[in-house]
Design a protein around this motif. Sequence first.
Motif, PDB file in Angstrom:
ATOM      1  N   GLY A  23      -7.000   5.088   1.851  1.00 14.10           N
ATOM      2  CA  GLY A  23      -6.798   5.577   3.076  1.00 14.10           C
ATOM      3  C   GLY A  23      -7.643   4.481   3.967  1.00 14.10           C
ATOM      4  N   ALA A  24      -8.215   3.432   3.729  1.00 12.37           N
ATOM      5  CA  ALA A  24      -8.291   2.127   4.504  1.00 12.37           C
ATOM      6  C   ALA A  24      -7.791   1.870   5.802  1.00 12.37           C
ATOM      7  N   SER A  25      -6.657   1.633   5.600  1.00 16.67           N
ATOM      8  CA  SER A  25      -5.375   1.377   6.272  1.00 16.67           C
ATOM      9  C   SER A  25      -5.337   2.626   7.328  1.00 16.67           C
ATOM     10  N   GLU A  26      -5.375   4.155   7.511  1.00 14.71           N
ATOM     11  CA  GLU A  26      -4.990   5.223   7.556  1.00 14.71           C
ATOM     12  C   GLU A  26      -6.269   5.489   8.689  1.00 14.71           C
ATOM     13  N   HIS A  27      -7.161   4.762   8.770  1.00 19.97           N
ATOM     14  CA  HIS A  27      -9.177   5.658   8.649  1.00 19.97           C
ATOM     15  C   HIS A  27      -8.374   5.438  10.345  1.00 19.97           C
ATOM     16  N   GLU A  28      -9.478   6.638  11.082  1.00 25.00           N
ATOM     17  CA  GLU A  28      -8.925   6.535  12.162  1.00 25.00           C
ATOM     18  C   GLU A  28      -9.501   5.818  12.780  1.00 25.00           C
ATOM     19  N   PHE A  29     -10.152   5.111  12.828  1.00 22.80           N
ATOM     20  CA  PHE A  29     -10.971   4.116  13.764  1.00 22.80           C
ATOM     21  C   PHE A  29     -10.609   2.780  12.780  1.00 22.80           C
ATOM     22  N   TYR A  30     -11.035   1.958  12.041  1.00 25.03           N
ATOM     23  CA  TYR A  30     -11.101   1.001  11.149  1.00 25.03           C
ATOM     24  C   TYR A  30      -9.686   1.159  10.805  1.00 25.03           C
ATOM     25  N   GLY A  31      -9.025   2.004  10.706  1.00 29.38           N
ATOM     26  CA  GLY A  31      -7.248   1.388   9.991  1.00 29.38           C
ATOM     27  C   GLY A  31      -6.920   0.388  10.974  1.00 29.38           C
ATOM     28  N   GLU A  32      -6.663   0.469  12.250  1.00 31.35           N
ATOM     29  CA  GLU A  32      -5.931  -0.626  12.830  1.00 31.35           C
ATOM     30  C   GLU A  32      -6.694  -2.327  12.520  1.00 31.35           C
ATOM     31  N   TRP A  33      -7.966  -2.532  12.146  1.00 35.33           N
ATOM     32  CA  TRP A  33      -8.667  -3.223  11.795  1.00 35.33           C
ATOM     33  C   TRP A  33      -8.016  -3.731  10.261  1.00 35.33           C
ATOM     34  N   VAL A  34      -8.030  -2.695   9.374  1.00 34.59           N
ATOM     35  CA  VAL A  34      -7.061  -3.214   8.467  1.00 34.59           C
ATOM     36  C   VAL A  34      -6.104  -4.014   8.322  1.00 34.59           C
ATOM     37  N   LYS A  35      -4.797  -3.038   9.035  1.00 33.33           N
ATOM     38  CA  LYS A  35      -3.561  -2.820   9.479  1.00 33.33           C
ATOM     39  C   LYS A  35      -3.738  -5.143   9.420  1.00 33.33           C
ATOM     40  N   MET A  36      -4.099  -5.261  10.676  1.00 31.31           N
ATOM     41  CA  MET A  36      -4.073  -6.355  11.385  1.00 31.31           C
ATOM     42  C   MET A  36      -4.186  -7.616  10.166  1.00 31.31           C
ATOM     43  N   TYR A  37      -5.327  -6.980  10.177  1.00 36.04           N
ATOM     44  CA  TYR A  37      -5.827  -8.801   9.075  1.00 36.04           C
ATOM     45  C   TYR A  37      -4.831  -8.611   7.323  1.00 36.04           C
ATOM     46  N   ALA A  38      -4.243  -7.301   7.479  1.00 30.87           N
ATOM     47  CA  ALA A  38      -3.291  -7.508   5.674  1.00 30.87           C
ATOM     48  C   ALA A  38      -2.027  -7.342   6.168  1.00 30.87           C
ATOM     49  N   SER A  39      -1.825  -8.079   7.430  1.00 29.03           N
ATOM     50  CA  SER A  39      -0.560  -7.667   7.689  1.00 29.03           C
ATOM     51  C   SER A  39       0.372  -9.555   7.086  1.00 29.03           C
ATOM     52  N   GLU A  40       2.233  -8.616   7.212  1.00 25.61           N
ATOM     53  CA  GLU A  40       2.581 -10.301   6.905  1.00 25.61           C
ATOM     54  C   GLU A  40       2.775 -10.706   7.692  1.00 25.61           C
ATOM     55  N   GLU A  41       2.763 -10.523   9.209  1.00 27.33           N
ATOM     56  CA  GLU A  41       2.609 -11.577   9.756  1.00 27.33           C
ATOM     57  C   GLU A  41       1.390 -12.885  10.380  1.00 27.33           C
ATOM     58  N   PHE A  42       0.557 -12.117  10.154  1.00 26.28           N
ATOM     59  CA  PHE A  42      -0.975 -12.943   9.930  1.00 26.28           C
ATOM     60  C   PHE A  42      -0.916 -13.737   8.387  1.00 26.28           C
ATOM     61  N   GLY A  43      -0.441 -13.145   7.251  1.00 32.89           N
ATOM     62  CA  GLY A  43      -0.637 -13.983   6.260  1.00 32.89           C
ATOM     63  C   GLY A  43       0.120 -14.662   6.887  1.00 32.89           C
ATOM     64  N   GLN A  44       0.866 -14.876   7.321  1.00 35.35           N
ATOM     65  CA  GLN A  44       2.015 -16.258   7.648  1.00 35.35           C
ATOM     66  C   GLN A  44       1.741 -17.168   8.522  1.00 35.35           C
ATOM     67  N   LEU A  45       0.668 -17.012   9.276  1.00 38.02           N
ATOM     68  CA  LEU A  45      -0.345 -17.978   9.478  1.00 38.02           C
ATOM     69  C   LEU A  45      -1.646 -18.406   8.650  1.00 38.02           C
ATOM     70  N   ALA A  46      -1.846 -17.839   8.352  1.00 35.24           N
ATOM     71  CA  ALA A  46      -3.043 -18.881   7.170  1.00 35.24           C
ATOM     72  C   ALA A  46      -1.846 -19.785   6.121  1.00 35.24           C
ATOM     73  N   GLU A  47      -1.030 -18.721   5.769  1.00 33.97           N
ATOM     74  CA  GLU A  47       0.496 -19.839   5.057  1.00 33.97           C
ATOM     75  C   GLU A  47       0.443 -20.929   5.197  1.00 33.97           C
ATOM     76  N   TRP A  48       1.168 -21.361   7.279  1.00 31.39           N
ATOM     77  CA  TRP A  48       0.858 -22.685   7.459  1.00 31.39           C
ATOM     78  C   TRP A  48       0.099 -23.185   7.573  1.00 31.39           C
ATOM     79  N   LEU A  49      -1.582 -22.510   7.700  1.00 33.03           N
ATOM     80  CA  LEU A  49      -2.349 -23.663   7.746  1.00 33.03           C
ATOM     81  C   LEU A  49      -2.626 -24.129   6.234  1.00 33.03           C
TER      82      LEU A  49
END
Length: 225
Positions: A151-177
Amino acid sequence: MLFTNRLYEKAKYIWDQYYKHPFVKGIGDGTLDIDKFRFYMEQDYLYLIDYSRLFALGSLKAPDLETMTVFANLLHSTLNDEMELHRQYAERLGIPREKLENTKPAPTTLAYTGYMLNISQRGSLADLIAAVLPCTWSYYEIGLRLNQILGASEHEFYGEWVKMYASEEFGQLAEWLKNLMNKLAEGKTEQELKELEDIFLTTSKFEYMFWEMSYQKQMWPTDKE
Ligand SMILES: Cc1ncc(CO)c(N)n1
């Protein structure tokens, strides 16, 4: 061993404390006090403005076009994707854009970004990457861990934060660095590697302090509201 594996092993005792921090746990279980999150969002927006400057500096210090492009992508993604999340949260929290952009930095925010800018302007590209790596990498790890909570990524308020930082796109930034860090560590002396390790540990500690600052809403003790 990959240098980033060595960095992780050294910093693990700090990173493990992120997951136990009440601010991070509160995002994961949805119980975090919105007012603490508001304080965090305002300070984090300031943080990301200076963090973006570091990526611009990385492009400047880059030895080749490919590395310049990596930093340009990191800069673009931070300014337009990650900070858009903050702008959307600010709107939901009723924080006018003007106020968001003119927030006064808290002591920890100033110390953290000041340290990274100092190290990165004076030092090498490897120093810059060692400084910025815990930020992107630890947030991705935190995002992935919180995303495992039902339910964390579906939480009405904090879900977007979890989705952003768990996303493949964000993971790609970490991978690059991480890839850049490992490439630049090749051929360095043990003394040079130890210096990079110390930078990485310092900004790892600043990451924890940022969670604590946000949870306690720590501003300047002399400036009583
Ligand atoms: C303090 C801090 N560290 C890391 C990130 C990830 O970019 C962030 N947004 N803020």
